[in-house]
Write a protein that holds these residues in place. Structure first.
Motif, PDB file in Angstrom:
ATOM      1  N   VAL A 363       0.923  -1.230   0.044  1.00 16.04           N
ATOM      2  CA  VAL A 363      -0.005  -0.093   0.077  1.00 16.04           C
ATOM      3  C   VAL A 363       0.823   1.273   0.029  1.00 16.04           C
ATOM      4  O   VAL A 363       0.603   2.445  -0.659  1.00 16.04           O
ATOM      5  CB  VAL A 363      -0.910  -0.110   1.276  1.00 16.04           C
ATOM      6  CG1 VAL A 363      -1.600   1.414   1.265  1.00 16.04           C
ATOM      7  CG2 VAL A 363      -1.885  -1.293   1.237  1.00 16.04           C
ATOM      8  N   GLU A 364       1.887   1.277   0.877  1.00 18.45           N
ATOM      9  CA  GLU A 364       2.954   2.525   0.783  1.00 18.45           C
ATOM     10  C   GLU A 364       3.682   2.484  -0.267  1.00 18.45           C
ATOM     11  O   GLU A 364       3.698   3.862  -0.821  1.00 18.45           O
ATOM     12  CB  GLU A 364       3.806   2.266   2.010  1.00 18.45           C
ATOM     13  CG  GLU A 364       3.186   2.350   3.212  1.00 18.45           C
ATOM     14  CD  GLU A 364       4.089   1.917   4.690  1.00 18.45           C
ATOM     15  OE1 GLU A 364       5.487   1.490   4.030  1.00 18.45           O
ATOM     16  OE2 GLU A 364       3.733   2.145   5.645  1.00 18.45           O
ATOM     17  N   ARG A 365       3.824   1.580  -1.265  1.00 16.61           N
ATOM     18  CA  ARG A 365       4.547   1.625  -2.350  1.00 16.61           C
ATOM     19  C   ARG A 365       3.729   1.923  -3.496  1.00 16.61           C
ATOM     20  O   ARG A 365       4.082   2.588  -4.315  1.00 16.61           O
ATOM     21  CB  ARG A 365       5.352   0.178  -2.524  1.00 16.61           C
ATOM     22  CG  ARG A 365       6.373   0.025  -3.691  1.00 16.61           C
ATOM     23  CD  ARG A 365       7.794   0.603  -3.049  1.00 16.61           C
ATOM     24  NE  ARG A 365       8.751   0.554  -4.090  1.00 16.61           N
ATOM     25  CZ  ARG A 365      10.066   0.160  -3.683  1.00 16.61           C
ATOM     26  NH1 ARG A 365      10.380   0.078  -2.408  1.00 16.61           N
ATOM     27  NH2 ARG A 365      10.910  -0.017  -4.787  1.00 16.61           N
ATOM     28  N   PHE A 366       2.686   1.232  -3.604  1.00 18.25           N
ATOM     29  CA  PHE A 366       1.750   1.165  -4.746  1.00 18.25           C
ATOM     30  C   PHE A 366       0.427   1.880  -4.407  1.00 18.25           C
ATOM     31  O   PHE A 366      -0.437   2.098  -5.772  1.00 18.25           O
ATOM     32  CB  PHE A 366       1.643  -0.076  -5.676  1.00 18.25           C
ATOM     33  CG  PHE A 366       2.984  -0.946  -5.857  1.00 18.25           C
ATOM     34  CD1 PHE A 366       3.747  -0.484  -6.932  1.00 18.25           C
ATOM     35  CD2 PHE A 366       3.577  -1.606  -4.865  1.00 18.25           C
ATOM     36  CE1 PHE A 366       4.780  -1.271  -7.291  1.00 18.25           C
ATOM     37  CE2 PHE A 366       4.627  -2.394  -5.225  1.00 18.25           C
ATOM     38  CZ  PHE A 366       5.424  -1.846  -6.318  1.00 18.25           C
ATOM     39  N   GLY A 367       0.048   2.340  -3.478  1.00 14.95           N
ATOM     40  CA  GLY A 367      -1.260   2.922  -3.062  1.00 14.95           C
ATOM     41  C   GLY A 367      -2.243   1.930  -2.885  1.00 14.95           C
ATOM     42  O   GLY A 367      -2.172   0.807  -3.622  1.00 14.95           O
ATOM     43  N   GLU A 368      -3.285   2.271  -2.168  1.00 17.43           N
ATOM     44  CA  GLU A 368      -4.393   1.233  -2.156  1.00 17.43           C
ATOM     45  C   GLU A 368      -5.067   0.843  -3.342  1.00 17.43           C
ATOM     46  O   GLU A 368      -5.572  -0.247  -3.820  1.00 17.43           O
ATOM     47  CB  GLU A 368      -5.597   1.997  -1.060  1.00 17.43           C
ATOM     48  CG  GLU A 368      -6.684   1.164  -0.837  1.00 17.43           C
ATOM     49  CD  GLU A 368      -6.175  -0.211   0.133  1.00 17.43           C
ATOM     50  OE1 GLU A 368      -6.445  -1.351  -0.207  1.00 17.43           O
ATOM     51  OE2 GLU A 368      -5.478   0.215   1.023  1.00 17.43           O
ATOM     52  N   GLY A 370      -3.390   0.541  -6.113  1.00 20.18           N
ATOM     53  CA  GLY A 370      -2.616  -0.498  -6.791  1.00 20.18           C
ATOM     54  C   GLY A 370      -2.931  -1.948  -5.910  1.00 20.18           C
ATOM     55  O   GLY A 370      -3.063  -2.952  -6.827  1.00 20.18           O
ATOM     56  N   VAL A 371      -3.226  -1.917  -4.767  1.00 18.15           N
ATOM     57  CA  VAL A 371      -3.521  -3.192  -4.101  1.00 18.15           C
ATOM     58  C   VAL A 371      -4.851  -3.662  -4.527  1.00 18.15           C
ATOM     59  O   VAL A 371      -5.099  -4.988  -4.666  1.00 18.15           O
ATOM     60  CB  VAL A 371      -3.460  -2.897  -2.447  1.00 18.15           C
ATOM     61  CG1 VAL A 371      -4.112  -4.076  -1.926  1.00 18.15           C
ATOM     62  CG2 VAL A 371      -2.277  -2.888  -2.386  1.00 18.15           C
ATOM     63  N   GLY A 372      -6.031  -2.860  -4.766  1.00 21.26           N
ATOM     64  CA  GLY A 372      -6.966  -2.960  -5.450  1.00 21.26           C
ATOM     65  C   GLY A 372      -8.098  -3.739  -4.301  1.00 21.26           C
ATOM     66  O   GLY A 372      -8.772  -4.638  -4.659  1.00 21.26           O
ATOM     67  N   GLY A 373      -7.809  -3.499  -3.161  1.00 16.44           N
ATOM     68  CA  GLY A 373      -8.931  -3.962  -2.144  1.00 16.44           C
ATOM     69  C   GLY A 373      -8.544  -5.431  -1.673  1.00 16.44           C
ATOM     70  O   GLY A 373      -9.181  -6.081  -1.030  1.00 16.44           O
ATOM     71  N   ARG A 374      -7.295  -6.048  -2.392  1.00 17.74           N
ATOM     72  CA  ARG A 374      -6.954  -7.443  -1.862  1.00 17.74           C
ATOM     73  C   ARG A 374      -6.463  -7.399  -0.336  1.00 17.74           C
ATOM     74  O   ARG A 374      -5.877  -6.619  -0.033  1.00 17.74           O
ATOM     75  CB  ARG A 374      -5.990  -7.999  -2.902  1.00 17.74           C
ATOM     76  CG  ARG A 374      -6.512  -8.310  -4.247  1.00 17.74           C
ATOM     77  CD  ARG A 374      -5.340  -8.844  -5.200  1.00 17.74           C
ATOM     78  NE  ARG A 374      -4.695  -7.416  -5.670  1.00 17.74           N
ATOM     79  CZ  ARG A 374      -3.418  -7.503  -6.394  1.00 17.74           C
ATOM     80  NH1 ARG A 374      -3.323  -8.837  -6.765  1.00 17.74           N
ATOM     81  NH2 ARG A 374      -2.904  -6.446  -6.905  1.00 17.74           N
ATOM     82  N   GLY A 375      -6.784  -8.786   0.264  1.00 20.62           N
ATOM     83  CA  GLY A 375      -6.414  -8.872   1.504  1.00 20.62           C
ATOM     84  C   GLY A 375      -4.706  -9.501   1.427  1.00 20.62           C
ATOM     85  O   GLY A 375      -4.430  -9.728   0.224  1.00 20.62           O
ATOM     86  N   ALA A 376      -4.178  -9.779   2.340  1.00 14.72           N
ATOM     87  CA  ALA A 376      -2.843 -10.364   2.388  1.00 14.72           C
ATOM     88  C   ALA A 376      -3.070 -11.703   2.313  1.00 14.72           C
ATOM     89  O   ALA A 376      -2.327 -12.310   1.339  1.00 14.72           O
ATOM     90  CB  ALA A 376      -2.185 -10.131   3.955  1.00 14.72           C
ATOM     91  N   PHE A 380     -10.134 -10.070  -0.092  1.00 14.44           N
ATOM     92  CA  PHE A 380     -10.611  -8.819   0.081  1.00 14.44           C
ATOM     93  C   PHE A 380     -10.885  -8.289   1.611  1.00 14.44           C
ATOM     94  O   PHE A 380     -11.842  -7.437   1.744  1.00 14.44           O
ATOM     95  CB  PHE A 380     -11.985  -8.776  -0.731  1.00 14.44           C
ATOM     96  CG  PHE A 380     -11.826  -9.316  -1.957  1.00 14.44           C
ATOM     97  CD1 PHE A 380     -11.272  -8.598  -2.980  1.00 14.44           C
ATOM     98  CD2 PHE A 380     -12.277 -10.484  -2.218  1.00 14.44           C
ATOM     99  CE1 PHE A 380     -11.055  -8.920  -4.349  1.00 14.44           C
ATOM    100  CE2 PHE A 380     -12.449 -10.832  -3.566  1.00 14.44           C
ATOM    101  CZ  PHE A 380     -11.752 -10.148  -4.641  1.00 14.44           C
ATOM    102  N   VAL A 381     -10.088  -8.746   2.466  1.00 11.21           N
ATOM    103  CA  VAL A 381     -10.176  -8.434   3.895  1.00 11.21           C
ATOM    104  C   VAL A 381      -8.959  -7.479   4.137  1.00 11.21           C
ATOM    105  O   VAL A 381      -7.736  -7.924   4.156  1.00 11.21           O
ATOM    106  CB  VAL A 381      -9.904  -9.289   5.045  1.00 11.21           C
ATOM    107  CG1 VAL A 381      -9.948  -8.941   6.177  1.00 11.21           C
ATOM    108  CG2 VAL A 381     -11.275 -10.373   4.683  1.00 11.21           C
ATOM    109  N   SER A 382      -9.023  -6.034   4.021  1.00  7.70           N
ATOM    110  CA  SER A 382      -7.904  -5.067   3.982  1.00  7.70           C
ATOM    111  C   SER A 382      -7.003  -5.272   5.113  1.00  7.70           C
ATOM    112  O   SER A 382      -5.708  -4.845   5.096  1.00  7.70           O
ATOM    113  CB  SER A 382      -8.486  -3.834   3.725  1.00  7.70           C
ATOM    114  OG  SER A 382      -9.227  -3.354   4.995  1.00  7.70           O
ATOM    115  N   TRP A 383      -7.522  -5.709   6.345  1.00 10.10           N
ATOM    116  CA  TRP A 383      -6.510  -5.870   7.440  1.00 10.10           C
ATOM    117  C   TRP A 383      -5.915  -7.262   7.706  1.00 10.10           C
ATOM    118  O   TRP A 383      -5.125  -7.288   8.668  1.00 10.10           O
ATOM    119  CB  TRP A 383      -7.355  -5.495   8.851  1.00 10.10           C
ATOM    120  CG  TRP A 383      -8.750  -6.234   9.077  1.00 10.10           C
ATOM    121  CD1 TRP A 383      -9.809  -5.924   8.550  1.00 10.10           C
ATOM    122  CD2 TRP A 383      -8.850  -7.427   9.520  1.00 10.10           C
ATOM    123  NE1 TRP A 383     -10.765  -6.965   8.807  1.00 10.10           N
ATOM    124  CE2 TRP A 383     -10.068  -7.840   9.541  1.00 10.10           C
ATOM    125  CE3 TRP A 383      -7.921  -8.338  10.190  1.00 10.10           C
ATOM    126  CZ2 TRP A 383     -10.581  -8.887   9.988  1.00 10.10           C
ATOM    127  CZ3 TRP A 383      -8.290  -9.630  10.851  1.00 10.10           C
ATOM    128  CH2 TRP A 383      -9.814 -10.057  10.776  1.00 10.10           C
TER     129      TRP A 383
END
Length: 384
Positions: A363-368, A370-376, A380-383
């Motif tokens: 998120v810090e490198r490519f922005g939210e 770029g992440v597209g709401g994907r989870g780790a 699709f769970v952002s936390w």
């Protein structure tokens, strides 16, 4: 938990008893290793991880990435082979049962890829690894392989709480135990190991595919940058020109497109590895403690104190292991593959905070966007 840990530490066997482990040393190792998730609390509290994307290029304690990774990952299989070679002879065991050999082979197969193929063949580059991270990984793999090898050779422990779904009076040999288990469940006991094999190879294939996808994307990004010298992508490469001269892929990272295994999570290779080791534990239900005398196998579910158990090595379970023991009893698993279950839980506990901090790095490198709401690791769970 504090009482269990302190009593274990206070009764440590002599150092030589761990090479290879005696029964007492084996119980000590397993007693300590089951509490590894407590140490991962530190990983949740700090984002520092001196390896991979977040490694520092200026530390005096850095070790070249490929060689550090090889040392970290090869420690486990070397120790496992050492114990499987020396311990049976000390215990007058001529050969290990075929299921035990199969489970050992699955472990070694995984680490051939992790220790050799991945760093030296597949990875375009590897960032330096801090010595602390490398040493910690070596200890983790030594603990894990020692517990697995002792179990595969034939060590067994009585657990508190415990379960033993078979009748004590009827158990005379591991083969008889297996025969009774198969007869009592109309052959359904084979369902667990067969399912385990499918999960193991499916998880391993997914892990390799996801990892190789990341490597391919890095190669493509570095090749595009070098040929076009596109300034818009210059922030994806490290500014260390000396490192770039050695390897054009050094510190070149991209965020994987939201497709395939990466469509809903950013770390499918982690999830696939967890599936792989879950399958490994299920295959481990075919492993029998050949050295265990029938007299230490009780025939009831017990939640009593150690004094109420029959004689033999006793391990008081960490709270998070109790559900697995209960479920194994309900499924009528002949013998609990406890070290394999501990491995699965510890692998998840170790990798989960890395994935959580890794998503924050993306998120810090490519922005939210770029992440597209994907989870780790959870879709699709952002936390998480």
């Amino acid at each position: 938990m504090e009482t269990t840990l302190s009593s274990t530490l206070g009764a440590l066997p002599p150092l030589q008893d761990f090479f290879p482990p005696t029964p007492e040393a084996y119980v000590t190792l397993l007693s300590l290793f089951q509490f590894f998730p407590l140490f991962t609390i530190i990983q949740w509290l700090t984002s520092w991880h001196g390896a991979g994307k977040t490694s520092s290029k200026n530390s005096y304690f850095n070790i070249p990435g490929r060689f550090a990774w090889f040392a970290m990952e090869i420690a486990g299989p070397i120790n496992l082979l050492y114990i499987l070679y020396h311990l049976p002879a000390k215990l007058s065991i001529r050969t290990l049962p075929l299921p035990n050999k199969l489970v050992a082979s699955l472990y070694l197969l995984h680490y051939v890829n992790r220790a050799i193929i991945s760093p030296f063949v597949s990875a375009p580059s590897m960032s330096p690894i801090h010595a602390f991270v490398a040493i910690a990984a070596v200890f983790f793999n030594w603990f894990n392989s020692s517990c697995l090898a002792g179990w595969l050779v034939g060590y067994n422990v009585t657990t508190i709480p415990g379960y033993y779904p078979l009748s004590q009076a009827s158990i005379t040999t591991p083969e008889k135990a297996l025969e009774e288990s198969l007869a009592s469940t109309a052959g359904t006991s084979l369902l667990l190991p067969v399912t385990g094999l499918v999960l193991f190879f499916g998880g391993m294939a997914g892990n390799i595919y996801a990892e190789r996808t990341l490597f391919r994307l890095r190669r493509e990004q570095a090749d595009t940058k070098k040929s076009s010298k596109d300034n818009e992508t210059s922030d994806l490469a490290d500014s260390d020109s000396a490192a770039k001269q050695k390897n054009k892929y050094h510190k070149v990272y991209v965020i994987p497109p939201a497709a395939g295994l990466f469509s809903s999570i950013l770390y499918p290779h982690y999830v696939c590895e967890w599936i792989e080791w879950t399958g490994f534990a299920l295959v481990g239900t075919t492993v029998f403690p050949a050295l265990t005398p029938p007299s230490i196998i009780p025939d009831v579910l017990s939640t009593s104190t150690a004094g109420a158990m029959t004689a033999g090595p006793v391990l008081r379970l960490a709270p998070w292991l109790v559900p697995a023991v209960w479920l194994a009893g309900k499924l009528r698993v002949p013998v609990l593959p406890l070290p394999a279950i501990v491995f699965v839980i510890n692998a998840v506990a170790n990798m989960l905070p890395h994935a959580r901090w890794g998503r924050k790095w993306y998120v810090e490198r490519f922005g939210e966007d770029g992440v597209g709401g994907r989870g780790a690791v959870v879709p699709f769970v952002s936390w998480m």
